[in-house]
Design a protein around this motif. Structure first.
Motif, PDB file in Angstrom:
ATOM      1  N   ILE A   1      -0.704   2.414  14.577  1.00  0.00           N
ATOM      2  CA  ILE A   1      -1.356   1.055  14.866  1.00  0.00           C
ATOM      3  C   ILE A   1      -1.290  -0.006  13.585  1.00  0.00           C
ATOM      4  N   PHE A   2      -1.161   0.395  12.453  1.00  0.00           N
ATOM      5  CA  PHE A   2      -1.373  -0.416  11.350  1.00  0.00           C
ATOM      6  C   PHE A   2      -0.255  -0.284  10.278  1.00  0.00           C
ATOM      7  N   ASP A   3       0.126  -1.431   9.927  1.00  0.00           N
ATOM      8  CA  ASP A   3       1.236  -1.454   8.821  1.00  0.00           C
ATOM      9  C   ASP A   3       0.794  -0.688   7.580  1.00  0.00           C
ATOM     10  N   GLU A   4       1.306   0.569   7.373  1.00  0.00           N
ATOM     11  CA  GLU A   4       1.100   1.358   6.323  1.00  0.00           C
ATOM     12  C   GLU A   4       1.287   0.831   5.188  1.00  0.00           C
ATOM     13  N   LEU A   5       2.524   0.591   5.039  1.00  0.00           N
ATOM     14  CA  LEU A   5       2.986   0.219   3.668  1.00  0.00           C
ATOM     15  C   LEU A   5       2.288  -1.242   3.138  1.00  0.00           C
ATOM     16  N   HIS A   6       2.126  -1.989   4.097  1.00  0.00           N
ATOM     17  CA  HIS A   6       1.247  -3.242   3.676  1.00  0.00           C
ATOM     18  C   HIS A   6      -0.129  -2.942   3.359  1.00  0.00           C
ATOM     19  N   PHE A   7      -0.704  -1.930   4.062  1.00  0.00           N
ATOM     20  CA  PHE A   7      -1.961  -1.579   3.482  1.00  0.00           C
ATOM     21  C   PHE A   7      -2.138  -0.897   2.100  1.00  0.00           C
ATOM     22  N   ILE A   8      -1.272  -0.203   2.002  1.00  0.00           N
ATOM     23  CA  ILE A   8      -0.959   0.328   0.449  1.00  0.00           C
ATOM     24  C   ILE A   8      -0.813  -0.469  -0.609  1.00  0.00           C
ATOM     25  N   GLU A   9       0.177  -1.552  -0.237  1.00  0.00           N
ATOM     26  CA  GLU A   9       0.450  -2.518  -1.276  1.00  0.00           C
ATOM     27  C   GLU A   9      -0.422  -3.570  -1.482  1.00  0.00           C
ATOM     28  N   SER A  10      -1.328  -4.002  -0.418  1.00  0.00           N
ATOM     29  CA  SER A  10      -2.274  -5.014  -0.507  1.00  0.00           C
ATOM     30  C   SER A  10      -3.419  -4.803  -1.116  1.00  0.00           C
ATOM     31  N   LEU A  11      -3.470  -3.348  -1.453  1.00  0.00           N
ATOM     32  CA  LEU A  11      -4.996  -2.816  -2.149  1.00  0.00           C
ATOM     33  C   LEU A  11      -4.546  -2.344  -3.482  1.00  0.00           C
TER      34      LEU A  11
ATOM     35  N   LEU B   1     -25.310  -6.260  -1.704  1.00  0.00           N
ATOM     36  CA  LEU B   1     -24.173  -5.781  -2.063  1.00  0.00           C
ATOM     37  C   LEU B   1     -23.500  -6.681  -3.137  1.00  0.00           C
ATOM     38  N   PRO B   2     -23.031  -5.921  -4.237  1.00  0.00           N
ATOM     39  CA  PRO B   2     -22.421  -7.076  -5.288  1.00  0.00           C
ATOM     40  C   PRO B   2     -21.377  -8.165  -4.659  1.00  0.00           C
ATOM     41  N   LEU B   3     -21.078  -9.179  -4.982  1.00  0.00           N
ATOM     42  CA  LEU B   3     -20.239  -9.956  -4.250  1.00  0.00           C
ATOM     43  C   LEU B   3     -18.831  -9.550  -4.372  1.00  0.00           C
ATOM     44  N   ASP B   4     -18.516  -8.799  -5.324  1.00  0.00           N
ATOM     45  CA  ASP B   4     -16.914  -8.371  -5.544  1.00  0.00           C
ATOM     46  C   ASP B   4     -16.847  -7.149  -4.491  1.00  0.00           C
ATOM     47  N   ILE B   5     -17.705  -6.371  -4.266  1.00  0.00           N
ATOM     48  CA  ILE B   5     -17.681  -5.378  -3.102  1.00  0.00           C
ATOM     49  C   ILE B   5     -17.674  -5.841  -1.686  1.00  0.00           C
ATOM     50  N   GLN B   6     -18.210  -6.880  -1.352  1.00  0.00           N
ATOM     51  CA  GLN B   6     -18.071  -7.700  -0.325  1.00  0.00           C
ATOM     52  C   GLN B   6     -16.933  -8.197  -0.110  1.00  0.00           C
ATOM     53  N   ARG B   7     -16.213  -8.918  -1.120  1.00  0.00           N
ATOM     54  CA  ARG B   7     -14.923  -9.585  -0.984  1.00  0.00           C
ATOM     55  C   ARG B   7     -13.786  -8.645  -0.682  1.00  0.00           C
ATOM     56  N   LEU B   8     -14.148  -7.215  -1.394  1.00  0.00           N
ATOM     57  CA  LEU B   8     -13.288  -6.294  -1.215  1.00  0.00           C
ATOM     58  C   LEU B   8     -13.091  -5.803   0.371  1.00  0.00           C
ATOM     59  N   ARG B   9     -14.319  -5.636   0.899  1.00  0.00           N
ATOM     60  CA  ARG B   9     -14.275  -5.350   2.536  1.00  0.00           C
ATOM     61  C   ARG B   9     -13.531  -6.381   3.058  1.00  0.00           C
ATOM     62  N   CYS B  10     -13.587  -7.775   2.697  1.00  0.00           N
ATOM     63  CA  CYS B  10     -13.128  -8.932   3.156  1.00  0.00           C
ATOM     64  C   CYS B  10     -11.793  -8.542   3.235  1.00  0.00           C
ATOM     65  N   ARG B  11     -11.022  -8.209   2.029  1.00  0.00           N
ATOM     66  CA  ARG B  11      -9.668  -8.176   1.788  1.00  0.00           C
ATOM     67  C   ARG B  11      -9.151  -6.877   2.703  1.00  0.00           C
ATOM     68  N   ALA B  12      -9.813  -5.887   2.491  1.00  0.00           N
ATOM     69  CA  ALA B  12      -9.249  -4.833   3.337  1.00  0.00           C
ATOM     70  C   ALA B  12      -9.151  -4.944   4.942  1.00  0.00           C
ATOM     71  N   MET B  13     -10.192  -5.855   5.391  1.00  0.00           N
ATOM     72  CA  MET B  13     -10.418  -6.116   6.662  1.00  0.00           C
ATOM     73  C   MET B  13      -9.531  -7.191   7.499  1.00  0.00           C
ATOM     74  N   TYR B  14      -9.469  -8.158   6.454  1.00  0.00           N
ATOM     75  CA  TYR B  14      -8.441  -9.232   7.052  1.00  0.00           C
ATOM     76  C   TYR B  14      -7.163  -9.358   6.357  1.00  0.00           C
TER      77      TYR B  14
ATOM     78  N   ALA C   1      -5.447  -6.504   4.411  1.00  0.00           N
ATOM     79  CA  ALA C   1      -4.848  -5.145   3.978  1.00  0.00           C
ATOM     80  C   ALA C   1      -4.672  -4.439   5.715  1.00  0.00           C
ATOM     81  N   LEU C   2      -5.582  -4.641   6.530  1.00  0.00           N
ATOM     82  CA  LEU C   2      -5.033  -4.101   7.822  1.00  0.00           C
ATOM     83  C   LEU C   2      -4.604  -4.946   8.932  1.00  0.00           C
ATOM     84  N   GLN C   3      -3.189  -4.886   8.722  1.00  0.00           N
ATOM     85  CA  GLN C   3      -2.465  -5.754   9.523  1.00  0.00           C
ATOM     86  C   GLN C   3      -2.085  -4.795  10.513  1.00  0.00           C
TER      87      GLN C   3
ATOM     88  N   ILE D   1       3.564  -4.023  17.139  1.00  0.00           N
ATOM     89  CA  ILE D   1       2.465  -4.534  17.987  1.00  0.00           C
ATOM     90  C   ILE D   1       2.593  -6.049  17.642  1.00  0.00           C
ATOM     91  N   GLU D   2       2.625  -6.403  16.375  1.00  0.00           N
ATOM     92  CA  GLU D   2       2.747  -7.838  15.780  1.00  0.00           C
ATOM     93  C   GLU D   2       3.954  -8.470  16.589  1.00  0.00           C
TER      94      GLU D   2
END
Length: 264
Positions: A160-170, A230-243, A245-247, A252-253
């Motif tokens: 479903i997701f680009d596994e290598l991109h997920f690992i590298e993005s984070l 939540l601390p600002l950086d935690i919220q932004r980390l969630r955004c990075r993961a969602m928008y 890292a999770l390609q 599917i693309e």
């Protein structure tokens, strides 16, 4: 004695200001004209809006394995085109960390996760678990996707997701690995149902589990982290993961791009 000439003049003047009455057919024609003119204006402005969007719309970045070296620059170009667009209404990206942010370093502690629910619920849960792994200073093992509750299929994360991109993005946030090291596969694990909508303080208390275990298994990923306060950086980390890292995976693309070309 009434002055008839005066009355006649008054009546004549009043008749000048008498409201003209339109016939029903004239009113109908007038209404139809206004309606037709409104429709014309609507399609005229809609056509111009579509043309402007076509000119300004960015080309989505490709995440195929052949173009890994160009992945990050393309993503930055896409972000710039998106957020600098006149249609952004002043909104801005929420993914960039603050200057005080530092990535997690706990590479000898592992968090395994079973993501439950539908696809969107799993995506949200995985982004939460990225933040939890950061808070608990742990390495995140690629999550297992729910195969029983809803889907009844055999899809794994990489389907479903680009596994290598997920690992590298984070990489600058947490360490992500495809699987547990061989020497930890048989060790006892702390199996936890973390309390829903928990705060950062809750997960900092949960770090006491590292005193006894090297691996913590999370049975469910949905709604594990609070949305507010939540601390600002935690919220932004969630955004990075969602928008970021999770390609979706390259097949599917490509399917989505082919569909867009055929139908638009």
């Amino acid at each position: 004695m009434v002055n008839r000439s005066t009355n006649s003049n008054i009546l004549s003047s009043a008749s000048r200001f008498r409201v003209r009455k339109f016939s029903p057919s004239a009113i109908t024609l007038y209404t139809l004209f206004i309606f037709a003119f409104s429709i014309f204006l609507f399609f005229f402005y809609l056509r111009n809006l579509i043309l402007v969007q076509d000119q300004d719309s960015p080309t989505l970045p490709s995440f195929s394995l052949q173009s890994r070296s160009h992945q990050v620059p393309e993503l930055h170009v896409y972000d710039k085109q998106l957020w600098d667009s006149p249609f952004s209404h002043g909104l801005r990206s929420c993914v960039k960390p603050t200057s005080k942010y530092k990535g997690a370093q706990g590479f000898d502690r592992y968090l395994t996760v079973r993501s439950n629910g539908g696809l969107n619920q799993m995506r949200t849960g995985i982004s939460d678990m990225v933040a939890v792994a950061y808070i608990m200073n742990a390495t995140l093992v690629i999550p297992q996707l729910d195969k029983r509750s809803f889907w009844q299929d055999t899809s794994v994360f990489s389907d479903i997701f680009d596994e290598l991109h997920f690992i590298e993005s984070l990489r600058g946030d947490i360490r992500v690995v495809k699987e547990l090291p061989k020497n930890l596969e048989a060790v006892p694990r702390a199996r936890k149902h973390f309390t829903s909508w928990s705060s950062v303080g809750y997960y900092r208390e949960m770090t006491s589990l590292w005193n006894e275990y090297q691996v913590i298994h999370v049975a469910k990923s949905d709604s594990r982290l609070a949305n507010n306060d939540l601390p600002l950086d935690i919220q932004r980390l969630r955004c990075r993961a969602m928008y970021r890292a999770l390609q979706f995976s390259p097949p599917i693309e490509n399917l989505g791009k082919d569909y867009h070309i055929l139908h638009f």
